[in-house]
Design an enzyme around this catalytic site. Structure first.
Site, mmCIF file in Angstrom:
data_model
loop_
_atom_site.group_PDB
_atom_site.id
_atom_site.type_symbol
_atom_site.label_atom_id
_atom_site.label_comp_id
_atom_site.label_asym_id
_atom_site.label_seq_id
_atom_site.Cartn_x
_atom_site.Cartn_y
_atom_site.Cartn_z
ATOM 1 N N LEU A 1 0.834 -0.992 -0.121
ATOM 2 C CA LEU A 1 0.055 0.033 -0.069
ATOM 3 C C LEU A 1 0.892 1.344 -0.057
ATOM 4 C CD1 LEU A 1 -2.523 -1.085 2.664
ATOM 5 C CD2 LEU A 1 -2.913 -1.212 0.257
ATOM 6 N N ASP A 2 0.706 2.231 -0.851
ATOM 7 C CA ASP A 2 1.331 3.451 -0.996
ATOM 8 C C ASP A 2 1.469 3.957 0.339
ATOM 9 O OD1 ASP A 2 -0.416 5.634 -1.318
ATOM 10 O OD2 ASP A 2 -0.909 4.703 -3.100
ATOM 11 N N LYS A 3 2.115 5.298 0.550
ATOM 12 C CA LYS A 3 2.379 6.057 1.873
ATOM 13 C C LYS A 3 0.913 6.526 2.062
ATOM 14 C CE LYS A 3 7.404 6.966 2.256
ATOM 15 N NZ LYS A 3 7.985 8.091 2.351
ATOM 16 N N GLN A 4 0.191 7.013 1.050
ATOM 17 C CA GLN A 4 -1.127 7.720 1.426
ATOM 18 C C GLN A 4 -2.186 6.695 1.219
ATOM 19 O OE1 GLN A 4 -0.760 10.771 2.653
ATOM 20 N NE2 GLN A 4 1.337 10.463 2.240
#
Length: 204
Positions: A66-69
């Protein structure tokens, strides 16, 4: 089937649970701002685990990213075979996301996403059909059956919209527990892993 990681939950030494044996699998409620890649600077999801676990062999890896955001349900394991079973395209393990959008949807999104014909910018193969459930004009639940780079964000971008917040609620039939707060994790039992390979349900 009993996982090796089930045993420490029932065995203690001087009142403390044993560390899980190889075959560990856990679910994490990933907070915003943390990376799933050890190659990136800044806070990592691995920082949320006991420090001694970072020295485990085989190493603990995230099951996909999952990306940081993006927040929500993230699986982690040191079982390479299990990891590849979950992420294998042949398994079609679905992922369910809740997206908050910058602008109201125009009504064409569901049929476009379900068509199997949507081509993302820079790619030469269309996306597999995905299922959209409208929650409010600016909020939707989207079930995807593959894991391309920033896929959900790029799908809505293709409709002229922008994802302002993204949260993964479910992997396969396994839902993020309501009592698992951001940054918290728990070991998965065999029944939890079975749920990963079950039909997500709830969206037709």
């Amino acid at each position: 089937m009993e996982l090796a990681s089930d045993l420490p939950a029932r065995m203690t030494v001087q009142g403390q649970p044993l560390d899980p044996m190889p075959g560990l699998c856990l679910m994490l409620n990933k907070p915003l701002g943390m990376s799933c890649s050890r190659k990136e600077d800044g806070a990592l999801v691995f920082d949320l685990l006991p420090p001694r676990w970072l020295m485990r062999d085989p190493a603990i890896s995230t099951v996909g990213r999952l990306d940081k955001q993006t927040s929500g349900l993230l699986l982690m394991t040191d079982d390479g075979q299990l990891l590849h079973r979950i992420i294998s395209p042949k398994r079609h393990v679905a992922k369910v996301y809740r997206a908050q959008l910058a602008r109201p949807m125009d009504g064409s999104e569901a049929s476009l996403f379900a068509s199997g014909e949507l081509m993302l910018e820079g790619e030469d193969k269309p996306l597999k059909p995905a299922e959209l459930e409208v929650v409010t004009p600016t909020e939707a639940r989207l079930t995807v059956h593959e894991g391309r780079y920033h896929q959900v964000r790029r799908m809505f971008a293709a409709t002229g919209n922008h994802v302002e917040a993204l949260h993964r609620e479910q992997v396969g039939g396994l839902c993020l527990p309501v009592d698992l707060e951001p940054g918290q994790w728990r070991l998965m039992a065999a029944a939890d892993i079975d749920q990963v390979f079950a039909d997500p349900g709830g969206i037709s």
